[in-house]
Design a protein around this motif. Structure first.
Motif, PDB file in Angstrom:
ATOM      1  N   ASP A  29      42.058  11.064  72.983  1.00  0.00           N
ATOM      2  CA  ASP A  29      42.304  12.140  71.768  1.00  0.00           C
ATOM      3  C   ASP A  29      44.143  12.271  71.260  1.00  0.00           C
ATOM      4  O   ASP A  29      43.805  13.336  70.435  1.00  0.00           O
ATOM      5  CB  ASP A  29      42.443  13.601  72.792  1.00  0.00           C
ATOM      6  N   ARG A  30      44.598  11.754  71.983  1.00  0.00           N
ATOM      7  CA  ARG A  30      45.559  11.207  71.373  1.00  0.00           C
ATOM      8  C   ARG A  30      46.238  12.684  71.024  1.00  0.00           C
ATOM      9  O   ARG A  30      46.951  13.173  70.199  1.00  0.00           O
ATOM     10  CB  ARG A  30      45.667  10.620  69.683  1.00  0.00           C
ATOM     11  N   CYS A  31      46.365  12.996  72.344  1.00  0.00           N
ATOM     12  CA  CYS A  31      47.355  14.573  72.623  1.00  0.00           C
ATOM     13  C   CYS A  31      48.002  14.369  73.890  1.00  0.00           C
ATOM     14  O   CYS A  31      49.204  13.098  74.296  1.00  0.00           O
ATOM     15  CB  CYS A  31      45.926  15.410  73.286  1.00  0.00           C
ATOM     16  N   VAL A  32      49.416  15.570  73.625  1.00  0.00           N
ATOM     17  CA  VAL A  32      50.450  15.474  74.393  1.00  0.00           C
ATOM     18  C   VAL A  32      50.120  16.494  75.926  1.00  0.00           C
ATOM     19  O   VAL A  32      51.008  15.709  76.801  1.00  0.00           O
ATOM     20  CB  VAL A  32      51.508  15.607  73.315  1.00  0.00           C
ATOM     21  N   LEU A  33      49.014  17.071  76.279  1.00  0.00           N
ATOM     22  CA  LEU A  33      49.307  18.041  77.121  1.00  0.00           C
ATOM     23  C   LEU A  33      47.522  17.900  77.694  1.00  0.00           C
ATOM     24  O   LEU A  33      46.542  17.919  76.281  1.00  0.00           O
ATOM     25  CB  LEU A  33      49.375  19.205  77.078  1.00  0.00           C
ATOM     26  N   HIS A  58      44.000  34.264  75.267  1.00  0.00           N
ATOM     27  CA  HIS A  58      44.184  33.540  76.460  1.00  0.00           C
ATOM     28  C   HIS A  58      44.416  32.494  76.861  1.00  0.00           C
ATOM     29  O   HIS A  58      44.257  31.575  76.070  1.00  0.00           O
ATOM     30  CB  HIS A  58      42.249  33.301  77.105  1.00  0.00           C
ATOM     31  N   ASN A  59      45.092  32.203  78.112  1.00  0.00           N
ATOM     32  CA  ASN A  59      45.804  31.162  78.623  1.00  0.00           C
ATOM     33  C   ASN A  59      44.959  29.973  79.573  1.00  0.00           C
ATOM     34  O   ASN A  59      44.901  30.889  81.001  1.00  0.00           O
ATOM     35  CB  ASN A  59      47.151  31.326  79.635  1.00  0.00           C
ATOM     36  N   TRP A 112      53.768  26.110  77.155  1.00  0.00           N
ATOM     37  CA  TRP A 112      51.760  25.706  76.750  1.00  0.00           C
ATOM     38  C   TRP A 112      51.547  25.958  75.106  1.00  0.00           C
ATOM     39  O   TRP A 112      51.295  25.274  74.315  1.00  0.00           O
ATOM     40  CB  TRP A 112      50.655  26.467  77.432  1.00  0.00           C
ATOM     41  N   LEU A 113      52.383  27.324  75.398  1.00  0.00           N
ATOM     42  CA  LEU A 113      51.776  27.936  73.293  1.00  0.00           C
ATOM     43  C   LEU A 113      53.191  27.215  72.361  1.00  0.00           C
ATOM     44  O   LEU A 113      52.680  26.580  71.371  1.00  0.00           O
ATOM     45  CB  LEU A 113      52.436  29.212  73.274  1.00  0.00           C
TER      46      LEU A 113
END
Length: 282
Positions: free
Chosen positions: A129-133, A166-167, A198-199
């Motif tokens: 997904d080429r994401c950081v998290l 929502h977390n 995270w936000l």
């Protein structure tokens, strides 16, 4: 984002120059009086199928943690760091991130543990997904450590807007790039400091990946920061205020958060029931 194999190769090359093997993932475990549950967390991290180092941040424990340290003394992958004064979970995690050598950081609380293959699946998903998290679903445990079969899932793609409502990102399920963890340290421990982090990450980087498998075994507790529902609610509202939201937007986000919070536990019970029916029908 470069491939995982590329990251690992780069890490080993740098490690060769320094005379040390550089891990791919640094696992940060803050602990305060968690000697009884820490071994399960350590064993689950050591069993992952990727190269790891584990930084245990002892936040002034008084419950015999030294005995656990002796038990694992022969394993060079575990590094023990002791705070000179009690810092709390957020600052202890930040300390671990600063001292980490891996390209990735994974957080794990001392009373939780991981299923086999968790980190390997997350690394593959982040590459895809080429994401950081990346976060995962979790199965709930009783305070005594008995698995309940109740699973709280995650969406395959979690956006900033999703997270405001929502977390769904549990701290012990997170794997992220270390450079991003350094960019957004955890702050405001009088609120849900991980939620704020995270936000902020998703606001800049767009989205997080979610693996809807219960790769985290999460212990319920009445003594933690979120043990009291009223206290947890106040902390959640404080999150939005720390983000700079006005009272109107903060209250709208909080109402959505509360409704989703009720729904996630109802859905967890439904997933348990469906799982039992499937197993009985085999």
């Amino acid at each position: 984002m470069a491939g995982n194999s590329g990251y690992e190769g780069k890490g080993r090359k740098e490690a060769g120059k320094a005379g040390l093997e550089k891990p791919l993932v640094s696992v940060v475990i803050p602990v305060h009086n968690g000697a009884g549950t820490l071994p399960a967390a350590l064993d689950s991290a050591l069993a992952q199928e990727v190269s790891v180092e584990i930084l245990v941040i002892d936040d002034c424990s008084t419950d015999g943690l030294e005995a656990v340290k002796v038990k694992y003394a022969a394993d060079p992958r575990i590094l023990w760091k002791k705070n000179q004064e009690k810092l709390g979970a957020a600052k202890s995690r930040n300390k671990g991130v600063k001292e980490a050598r891996g390209n990735y950081v994974a957080f794990l609380d001392s009373d939780d543990y991981w299923a086999p293959g968790k980190l390997k699946k997350q690394l593959a998903r982040m590459e895809q997904d080429r994401c950081v998290l990346c976060s995962t679903a979790r199965e709930l445990m009783t305070p005594e450590g008995k698995l309940t079969g109740k699973i709280i899932g995650v969406k395959p793609r979690i956006t900033y807007r999703d997270l405001l409502r929502h977390n769904s990102i549990n701290c012990s399920s997170v794997l992220l790039l270390r450079r991003v963890a350094l960019e957004f340290p955890m702050e405001h421990e009088d609120s849900h400091e991980d939620y704020i982090t995270w936000l902020r990450i998703l606001k800049k980087y767009g989205f997080a990946a979610g693996i809807d498998e219960p790769l985290l075994k999460y212990r319920l507790s009445n003594s933690g920061k979120s043990g009291s529902k009223a206290k947890s609610a106040a902390m959640t509202l404080r999150v939005y205020r720390y983000l700079g939201f006005g009272w109107g937007k903060s209250l709208r986000c909080f109402v959505s958060y509360a409704l989703h919070g009720v729904g996630k536990y109802l859905l967890a019970g439904f997933r348990k029931h469906a799982k039992l029916e499937t197993e009985q029908g085999r």
